[in-house]
Design a protein around this motif. Structure first.
Motif, short mmCIF file in Angstrom:
data_model
loop_
_atom_site.label_atom_id
_atom_site.label_comp_id
_atom_site.label_asym_id
_atom_site.label_seq_id
_atom_site.Cartn_x
_atom_site.Cartn_y
_atom_site.Cartn_z
N THR A 260 0.85 -1.19 0.00
CA THR A 260 0.00 0.00 0.00
C THR A 260 0.89 1.24 0.00
N PRO A 261 0.39 2.34 -0.53
CA PRO A 261 1.18 3.58 -0.51
C PRO A 261 1.44 4.05 0.92
N ARG A 262 2.47 4.86 1.08
CA ARG A 262 2.83 5.37 2.41
C ARG A 262 1.87 6.45 2.88
N VAL A 263 1.29 7.19 1.94
CA VAL A 263 0.45 8.33 2.30
C VAL A 263 -0.92 7.85 2.77
N SER A 264 -1.33 8.32 3.94
CA SER A 264 -2.64 7.98 4.51
C SER A 264 -3.48 9.25 4.62
N LEU A 265 -4.75 9.13 4.24
CA LEU A 265 -5.68 10.26 4.35
C LEU A 265 -6.82 9.85 5.28
N SER A 266 -6.87 10.46 6.46
CA SER A 266 -7.91 10.14 7.44
C SER A 266 -9.22 10.84 7.08
N ASN A 267 -10.29 10.40 7.72
CA ASN A 267 -11.58 11.05 7.50
C ASN A 267 -11.53 12.51 7.93
N GLU A 268 -10.83 12.78 9.03
CA GLU A 268 -10.72 14.17 9.50
C GLU A 268 -10.01 15.04 8.45
N THR B 16 -20.01 3.73 6.26
CA THR B 16 -19.14 2.83 5.49
C THR B 16 -18.22 1.97 6.33
N GLY B 17 -17.90 2.41 7.54
CA GLY B 17 -16.91 1.71 8.36
C GLY B 17 -15.48 2.13 8.07
N ILE B 18 -15.30 3.04 7.11
CA ILE B 18 -13.96 3.47 6.71
C ILE B 18 -13.48 4.61 7.61
N ARG B 19 -12.22 4.52 8.07
CA ARG B 19 -11.62 5.56 8.90
C ARG B 19 -10.52 6.32 8.16
N GLN B 20 -9.83 5.62 7.26
CA GLN B 20 -8.77 6.24 6.47
C GLN B 20 -8.56 5.42 5.21
N ARG B 21 -7.76 5.96 4.30
CA ARG B 21 -7.42 5.27 3.06
C ARG B 21 -6.00 5.66 2.68
N ARG B 22 -5.33 4.75 1.94
CA ARG B 22 -3.97 5.03 1.45
C ARG B 22 -4.07 5.56 0.03
N LEU B 23 -3.26 6.57 -0.29
CA LEU B 23 -3.30 7.21 -1.60
C LEU B 23 -1.91 7.24 -2.22
N ALA B 24 -1.83 6.88 -3.49
CA ALA B 24 -0.55 6.85 -4.19
C ALA B 24 -0.05 8.27 -4.41
#
Length: 332
Positions: A17-25, A42-50
């Motif tokens: 996964t990419p190193r960059v994380s984008l939180s909901n906040e 959705t249950g999602i708290r954060q996601r990784r972005l390239a």
């Protein structure tokens, strides 16, 4: 080529996964939303972005290396590489680039596109090559970089998606560990989830006009996709279990495409599978499309949750519309 077995074993997994994380906040600074709004729906708290310079091929290659290492083989042992993706770096395909990066010079490589169902469709496709005795060692990678095609001003979709890659090695085996599967498609519902090409007319000469354009961001009818998944996924899982001659109670783990926690919960509830058997990591990664199943699989294997010989039922579902399920035992 000699055939060492008519069966199939899944012997290694890997992920990246990419190193960059984008939180909901943090996302709430981009679009009008909140952690509570996203997490509750959705249950999602954060996601990784390239980040710039992080390509799909790079993520896929890293995931592939992890699977090859766990399987105890070398890249030169591979006969076939299948890349399940909807977001290749090159419209002509990225699998061959991954083959070169891995040094898998004896392997043929191609892309397969079935959106969020891609990994399950790839699993079944790879199994046919092994069962016929044509190939013995196959690397199957699911990878997507959906951040390229998200409308970051559309809070209905931008909160859902992340980037990542997951991979498995499938090998010919005396004992068949792929126990059953079922695949489905319904193009009449194609408009529910799209990443479509849109163009403008361009006059080449007085008599010849062509279209040129690009792909537009992801569009989705969330309510229809939810209804589709909650109805069709339990049905296709029951079909796959029937083909495997297994009852729901004999399943150790339910591994669904990580689209939405409410879908995971609803499917498990309809199948009467208890929550402790449901694998979920979408809180950390969001919906990574074709990567989501092998990413969650690899994480669970490396955490020691999934053990050799355990029975897993997996299901992918998404754009096309496509959906499918497969039942397999982990390891040889």
């Amino acid at each position: 080529m000699e055939q060492s077995g008519v069966g199939i074993a899944i012997t290694g997994s890997g992920s990246a996964t990419p190193r960059v994380s984008l939180s909901n906040e943090a996302l709430s600074q981009v679009v009008e939303t909140s952690d509570e709004w996203i997490a509750s729906r959705t249950g999602i708290r954060q996601r990784r972005l390239a980040e710039p310079g992080c390509s799909l091929a790079k993520l896929a290659t890293e995931a592939g290396r992890g699977a090859i290492e766990m399987a105890g083989i070398s890249a030169m042992d591979l006969d076939l590489i299948i890349l399940a993706t909807s977001t290749a770096d090159d419209l002509f395909g990225s699998a061959s680039q991954i083959q070169a990066e891995l040094g898998a010079f004896k392997a043929v490589a191609f892309d397969l596109t079935a959106a969020c169902s891609g990994f399950v469709f790839g699993l079944v496709t790879a199994s046919q090559f092994i069962r016929t005795g044509v190939y013995q060692n196959v690397l199957l990678i699911g990878a997507d970089v959906l951040s390229r095609w998200v409308d970051w001003s559309d809070r209905r979709t931008c909160v859902l998606f992340g980037d990542g890659a997951g991979a498995v090695v499938m090998q010919a085996n005396l004992h068949d560990r792929l126990l059953g599967f079922e695949l489905r498609s319904d193009g009449t519902q194609n408009n529910c989830l799209n990443l479509s090409y849109q163009s403008q007319p361009k006059n080449l000469t007085d008599d010849v006009t062509i279209n040129q354009g690009t792909f537009h961001p992801i569009t989705m009818n969330g309510q229809e996709v939810y209804r589709f998944a909650v109805k069709k996924v339990p049905e296709v899982i029951e079909k796959a279990l029937f083909r495997a001659n297994l009852e729901v109670g004999e399943v150790d783990w339910l591994l669904l495409h990580q689209a939405n926690q409410r879908i995971l919960d609803a499917v498990a509830d309809r199948l009467k599978i208890p929550p402790y058997k449901v694998i979920s990591n979408l809180a950390e990664y969001g919906n990574t499309s074709a990567a989501s199943i092998p990413l969650a699989l690899d994480e669970a294997v490396r955490q020691g949750k999934i053990k050799p010989g355990q029975t897993i039922v997996t299901s992918g579902f998404g754009a096309g519309l496509t959906w499918g399920a497969a039942v397999f035992q982990w390891g040889r």
